[in-house]
Write an enzyme that holds these catalytic residues in place. Structure first.
Site, PDB file in Angstrom:
ATOM      1  N   ASN A   9       0.877  -1.177   0.000  1.00  0.00           N
ATOM      2  CA  ASN A   9       0.000   0.000   0.000  1.00  0.00           C
ATOM      3  C   ASN A   9       0.911   1.222   0.000  1.00  0.00           C
ATOM      4  OD1 ASN A   9      -1.833   2.035   0.432  1.00  0.00           O
ATOM      5  ND2 ASN A   9      -2.407   1.391   2.518  1.00  0.00           N
ATOM      6  N   HIS A  95      -9.820   1.267   4.498  1.00  0.00           N
ATOM      7  CA  HIS A  95      -8.561   1.452   5.236  1.00  0.00           C
ATOM      8  C   HIS A  95      -8.820   2.409   6.405  1.00  0.00           C
ATOM      9  CE1 HIS A  95      -4.490   2.646   6.250  1.00  0.00           C
ATOM     10  NE2 HIS A  95      -4.083   1.552   5.625  1.00  0.00           N
ATOM     11  N   GLU A 166      -5.920  -4.933  10.275  1.00  0.00           N
ATOM     12  CA  GLU A 166      -4.899  -3.932  10.528  1.00  0.00           C
ATOM     13  C   GLU A 166      -5.231  -3.203  11.828  1.00  0.00           C
ATOM     14  OE1 GLU A 166      -2.730  -2.663   6.677  1.00  0.00           O
ATOM     15  OE2 GLU A 166      -4.485  -1.403   6.912  1.00  0.00           O
ATOM     16  N   GLY A 172       1.971   2.213  10.715  1.00  0.00           N
ATOM     17  CA  GLY A 172       2.961   3.280  10.586  1.00  0.00           C
ATOM     18  C   GLY A 172       3.611   3.684  11.893  1.00  0.00           C
TER      19      GLY A 172
HETATM   20  P1  PGA Z   1       2.463   0.180   7.634  1.00  0.00           P
HETATM   21  O1  PGA Z   1       1.057   0.430   6.893  1.00  0.00           O
HETATM   22  O2  PGA Z   1       3.001  -1.126   7.112  1.00  0.00           O
HETATM   23  O3  PGA Z   1       3.323   1.357   7.245  1.00  0.00           O
HETATM   24  O4  PGA Z   1       2.183   0.130   9.091  1.00  0.00           O
HETATM   25  C1  PGA Z   1       0.164  -0.616   6.653  1.00  0.00           C
HETATM   26  C2  PGA Z   1      -1.115  -0.071   6.062  1.00  0.00           C
HETATM   27  O5  PGA Z   1      -1.549   1.011   6.452  1.00  0.00           O
HETATM   28  O6  PGA Z   1      -1.737  -0.711   5.184  1.00  0.00           O
END
Ligand code: PGA
Length: 253
Positions: A9, A95, A166, A172
């Protein structure tokens, strides 16, 4: 051989030049890997990605959102049939950044999944709890509510979706759910899908939230984790390839 699904993503990152280098680098590392992969890019780049990915089956293009509507006066929106014209095969719906910054509700996410399915695009339905919800002991209730809306709207087509768990607190942030925490939620989601469809075993359940080259193995070898939705680590060729290599190792014979 059950292949894992690894989806990058990109969020709102990239440029024509950096995308080309990233895609070519990933394609160069793909031969020999037993994995299916996709990159969900900003819509502005679909036309250029369609050229870069022409003839590729191991790496396909995905989108990060789709309109709830089919056509008409919806300024700024992109329909599922438009995505299809550019070879888009997957679309992320719901998301947590869309839920948070754009106020998307469960029922809207469910309709977006429906639009994707009717265009022949696989929706990647994201569910996940906030830190406050986890601390309040509501994780299962939240993810089941989010998934129930999609099941309710999409009925017998539900075996055609992909689900991504998630945890919002892991996105993040560098914090990852432990493999046991992730597996526990994936198991709950699998049971929910099984109750809705006899073909639920074929639904890929992805984990997302700070997955990286180091933690990927322990996550991907959990019985109900069929792949990953990768943000930050998908923007670096070696990191993304390392996760794909791990996924390839974990493909179940
Ligand atoms: P990340 O994001 O791997 O940077 O934590 C995952 C996402 O938001 O799909």
């Amino acid at each position: 051989m059950k292949q894992k699904l690894i989806v990058g993503n990109w969020k709102m990152n990239g440029s024509l030049a950096t995308n080309q280098a990233l895609v070519q680098g990933v394609l160069a590392g793909l031969p020999g890997l037993n994995v299916h992969a996709a990159i969900c890019a900003p819509a502005a780049y679909f036309a250029s990605l369609q050229i870069l990915l022409q003839g590729q089956t191991g790496l396909v293009c995905g989108a990060q959102d789709v309109s709830m509507h089919e056509t008409g006066a919806y300024t700024g929106e992109i329909s599922a049939s438009m995505l299809l014209e550019f070879g888009v095969r997957y679309v992320i719906v719901g998301h947590s950044e869309r839920r948070l910054y754009h106020g998307e509700l469960d029922a809207q996410v469910a309709i977006k999944a429906q639009r994707a399915l009717s265009a022949g695009i696989t929706p990647i339905v994201c569910v996940g709890e906030t830190l406050a919800e986890r601390q309040a002991g509501c994780t299962e209730e939240v993810v089941k509510r989010q998934l129930a809306a999609v099941i309710h709207t999409n009925g017998h087509c539900i075996s055609e979706i992909v689900v991504a768990y998630e945890p919002v607190w892991a996105i993040g942030t560098g914090l990852t759910a432990t493999p046991e925490q992730a597996q526990q939620v994936h198991h709950v989601l699998r049971q929910q899908l099984k109750a809705a469809s006899p073909r639920a075993d074929r639904i890929a359940l992805l984990y997302g939230g700070s997955m990286n080259a180091v933690n990927a193995l322990d996550l991907l070898r959990q019985p109900d984790i069929d792949g990953g939705l990768i943000g930050g680590a998908a923007l670096k060729v070696p990191d993304f390839l390392a996760i794909m290599a791990t996924a390839s190792q974990c493909a179940i014979a």
